[in-house]
Write a protein that holds these residues in place. Sequence first.
Motif, PDB file in Angstrom:
ATOM      1  N   THR A  45       0.995  -1.217  -0.019  1.00  0.00           N
ATOM      2  CA  THR A  45       0.108   0.167   0.173  1.00  0.00           C
ATOM      3  C   THR A  45       0.804   1.224   0.028  1.00  0.00           C
ATOM      4  OG1 THR A  45      -0.141  -0.207   2.399  1.00  0.00           O
ATOM      5  CG2 THR A  45      -1.967  -0.996   0.857  1.00  0.00           C
ATOM      6  N   ARG A  46       2.105   0.909   0.459  1.00  0.00           N
ATOM      7  CA  ARG A  46       2.868   2.505   0.347  1.00  0.00           C
ATOM      8  C   ARG A  46       4.059   2.389  -0.602  1.00  0.00           C
ATOM      9  NH1 ARG A  46       1.723   4.679   5.546  1.00  0.00           N
ATOM     10  NH2 ARG A  46       0.830   3.183   6.752  1.00  0.00           N
ATOM     11  N   PHE A  47       3.820   1.527  -1.730  1.00  0.00           N
ATOM     12  CA  PHE A  47       4.754   1.347  -2.770  1.00  0.00           C
ATOM     13  C   PHE A  47       4.636   2.565  -3.546  1.00  0.00           C
ATOM     14  CE2 PHE A  47       7.417  -0.484  -5.988  1.00  0.00           C
ATOM     15  CZ  PHE A  47       8.267  -1.279  -5.521  1.00  0.00           C
ATOM     16  N   PRO A  48       6.041   3.138  -3.660  1.00  0.00           N
ATOM     17  CA  PRO A  48       6.054   4.334  -4.475  1.00  0.00           C
ATOM     18  C   PRO A  48       6.323   3.968  -5.967  1.00  0.00           C
ATOM     19  CG  PRO A  48       8.066   4.045  -3.217  1.00  0.00           C
ATOM     20  CD  PRO A  48       7.240   3.132  -3.010  1.00  0.00           C
ATOM     21  N   GLU A  49       5.673   5.038  -6.956  1.00  0.00           N
ATOM     22  CA  GLU A  49       5.884   4.966  -8.461  1.00  0.00           C
ATOM     23  C   GLU A  49       7.074   5.067  -8.979  1.00  0.00           C
ATOM     24  OE1 GLU A  49       2.396   5.807 -10.444  1.00  0.00           O
ATOM     25  OE2 GLU A  49       0.841   5.307  -9.062  1.00  0.00           O
ATOM     26  N   VAL A  50       7.852   6.132  -8.262  1.00  0.00           N
ATOM     27  CA  VAL A  50       9.070   6.840  -8.772  1.00  0.00           C
ATOM     28  C   VAL A  50      10.072   5.503  -8.490  1.00  0.00           C
ATOM     29  CG1 VAL A  50      10.823   8.419  -8.593  1.00  0.00           C
ATOM     30  CG2 VAL A  50       8.528   9.081  -8.134  1.00  0.00           C
ATOM     31  N   GLU A  51      10.891   5.124  -9.624  1.00  0.00           N
ATOM     32  CA  GLU A  51      11.848   4.104  -9.660  1.00  0.00           C
ATOM     33  C   GLU A  51      12.844   4.350  -8.141  1.00  0.00           C
ATOM     34  OE1 GLU A  51      14.993   2.184 -12.520  1.00  0.00           O
ATOM     35  OE2 GLU A  51      13.311   2.898 -13.335  1.00  0.00           O
ATOM     36  N   TRP A  52      13.416   5.444  -8.135  1.00  0.00           N
ATOM     37  CA  TRP A  52      14.644   5.325  -7.067  1.00  0.00           C
ATOM     38  C   TRP A  52      13.797   5.204  -5.633  1.00  0.00           C
ATOM     39  CZ3 TRP A  52      14.685   9.164  -3.023  1.00  0.00           C
ATOM     40  CH2 TRP A  52      14.217  10.155  -3.432  1.00  0.00           C
ATOM     41  N   LYS A  53      12.648   5.837  -5.686  1.00  0.00           N
ATOM     42  CA  LYS A  53      11.945   5.679  -4.309  1.00  0.00           C
ATOM     43  C   LYS A  53      11.509   4.316  -4.158  1.00  0.00           C
ATOM     44  CE  LYS A  53      10.337  10.399  -3.948  1.00  0.00           C
ATOM     45  NZ  LYS A  53       8.899  11.251  -3.784  1.00  0.00           N
ATOM     46  N   ALA A  54      11.056   3.610  -4.988  1.00  0.00           N
ATOM     47  CA  ALA A  54      10.844   2.127  -5.113  1.00  0.00           C
ATOM     48  C   ALA A  54      11.967   1.391  -4.631  1.00  0.00           C
ATOM     49  CB  ALA A  54      10.239   1.479  -6.362  1.00  0.00           C
ATOM     50  N   ALA A  55      13.261   1.666  -5.170  1.00  0.00           N
ATOM     51  CA  ALA A  55      14.463   0.787  -4.432  1.00  0.00           C
ATOM     52  C   ALA A  55      14.866   1.160  -3.000  1.00  0.00           C
ATOM     53  CB  ALA A  55      15.459   1.250  -5.335  1.00  0.00           C
ATOM     54  N   VAL A  56      14.362   2.457  -2.666  1.00  0.00           N
ATOM     55  CA  VAL A  56      14.666   2.814  -1.331  1.00  0.00           C
ATOM     56  C   VAL A  56      13.606   1.949  -0.350  1.00  0.00           C
ATOM     57  CG1 VAL A  56      14.413   4.585   0.456  1.00  0.00           C
ATOM     58  CG2 VAL A  56      15.869   5.062  -1.716  1.00  0.00           C
ATOM     59  N   HIS A  57      12.379   2.122  -0.970  1.00  0.00           N
ATOM     60  CA  HIS A  57      11.079   1.392  -0.308  1.00  0.00           C
ATOM     61  C   HIS A  57      11.637  -0.317  -0.145  1.00  0.00           C
ATOM     62  CE1 HIS A  57       7.098   0.628   1.096  1.00  0.00           C
ATOM     63  NE2 HIS A  57       6.971  -0.185   0.212  1.00  0.00           N
ATOM     64  N   ILE A  58      12.036  -0.876  -1.339  1.00  0.00           N
ATOM     65  CA  ILE A  58      12.586  -2.168  -1.134  1.00  0.00           C
ATOM     66  C   ILE A  58      13.445  -2.387  -0.105  1.00  0.00           C
ATOM     67  CG2 ILE A  58      13.567  -4.287  -2.496  1.00  0.00           C
ATOM     68  CD1 ILE A  58      11.946  -3.070  -4.871  1.00  0.00           C
ATOM     69  N   ALA A  59      14.469  -1.663  -0.330  1.00  0.00           N
ATOM     70  CA  ALA A  59      15.673  -1.595   0.779  1.00  0.00           C
ATOM     71  C   ALA A  59      15.359  -1.835   2.261  1.00  0.00           C
ATOM     72  CB  ALA A  59      16.988  -0.670   0.454  1.00  0.00           C
ATOM     73  N   LYS A  60      14.596  -0.661   2.651  1.00  0.00           N
ATOM     74  CA  LYS A  60      13.882  -0.486   3.802  1.00  0.00           C
ATOM     75  C   LYS A  60      13.190  -1.626   4.379  1.00  0.00           C
ATOM     76  CE  LYS A  60      10.016   1.671   4.397  1.00  0.00           C
ATOM     77  NZ  LYS A  60       9.071   2.654   4.588  1.00  0.00           N
ATOM     78  N   TRP A  61      12.410  -2.210   3.385  1.00  0.00           N
ATOM     79  CA  TRP A  61      11.699  -3.529   4.043  1.00  0.00           C
ATOM     80  C   TRP A  61      12.594  -4.830   4.260  1.00  0.00           C
ATOM     81  CZ3 TRP A  61       6.992  -4.185   6.148  1.00  0.00           C
ATOM     82  CH2 TRP A  61       6.275  -2.910   6.319  1.00  0.00           C
ATOM     83  N   VAL A  62      13.399  -4.848   3.136  1.00  0.00           N
ATOM     84  CA  VAL A  62      14.763  -6.012   3.351  1.00  0.00           C
ATOM     85  C   VAL A  62      15.289  -5.981   4.780  1.00  0.00           C
ATOM     86  CG1 VAL A  62      16.597  -7.000   2.480  1.00  0.00           C
ATOM     87  CG2 VAL A  62      14.854  -6.500   0.966  1.00  0.00           C
ATOM     88  N   LEU A  63      15.721  -4.714   4.834  1.00  0.00           N
ATOM     89  CA  LEU A  63      16.192  -4.361   6.305  1.00  0.00           C
ATOM     90  C   LEU A  63      15.340  -4.713   7.395  1.00  0.00           C
ATOM     91  CD1 LEU A  63      18.624  -1.377   5.382  1.00  0.00           C
ATOM     92  CD2 LEU A  63      19.260  -3.673   5.595  1.00  0.00           C
ATOM     93  N   ILE A  64      14.107  -4.347   7.212  1.00  0.00           N
ATOM     94  CA  ILE A  64      13.339  -4.729   8.471  1.00  0.00           C
ATOM     95  C   ILE A  64      13.293  -6.041   8.615  1.00  0.00           C
ATOM     96  CG2 ILE A  64      10.764  -4.424   9.309  1.00  0.00           C
ATOM     97  CD1 ILE A  64      10.659  -1.956   7.488  1.00  0.00           C
ATOM     98  N   TYR A  65      13.014  -6.696   7.574  1.00  0.00           N
ATOM     99  CA  TYR A  65      12.468  -8.281   7.484  1.00  0.00           C
ATOM    100  C   TYR A  65      14.175  -9.088   8.306  1.00  0.00           C
ATOM    101  CZ  TYR A  65       8.044  -9.475   6.124  1.00  0.00           C
ATOM    102  OH  TYR A  65       6.606  -9.638   5.929  1.00  0.00           O
ATOM    103  N   ILE A  66      15.007  -8.289   7.798  1.00  0.00           N
ATOM    104  CA  ILE A  66      16.579  -9.151   8.120  1.00  0.00           C
ATOM    105  C   ILE A  66      16.706  -8.651   9.515  1.00  0.00           C
ATOM    106  CG2 ILE A  66      18.781  -8.649   7.826  1.00  0.00           C
ATOM    107  CD1 ILE A  66      17.816 -10.890   6.122  1.00  0.00           C
ATOM    108  N   GLY A  67      16.374  -7.595  10.022  1.00  0.00           N
ATOM    109  CA  GLY A  67      16.514  -7.211  11.290  1.00  0.00           C
ATOM    110  C   GLY A  67      15.589  -7.977  12.372  1.00  0.00           C
TER     111      GLY A  67
END
Length: 97
Positions: A45-67
């Motif tokens: 629901t919070r996935f951005p449409e701008v490509e670089w923001k999407a990459a940051v969003h993905i990285a944030k969630w990967v770090l959350i899950y790994i944490g």
Amino acid sequence: MLYEFFSHEKFYVWRLEPDQLIHYTGVVMLDTFCIYPLTAFLYLTRFPEVEWKAAVHIAKWVLIYIGVEWVGYRLGYITYSRGWNCWWSLFLMYTCF
């Protein structure tokens, strides 16, 4: 859910451990039917449409899950076998996105 179906007790590389309040099946069901769907809902629901923001969003969630996985491992709620560790989970998450 497919991981649990195919690897249950025989071929698992990571396993969620029960505690005094919830037995193994309850832990797996809580994870499969509550935690994953709710976090997927928040992620999508919070996935951005701008490509670089999407990459940051993905990285944030990967770090959350790994944490969360690392904390679960340190507290004894996750155990690994067959050479699996948190680094393999991180590699798998980044390659899947």
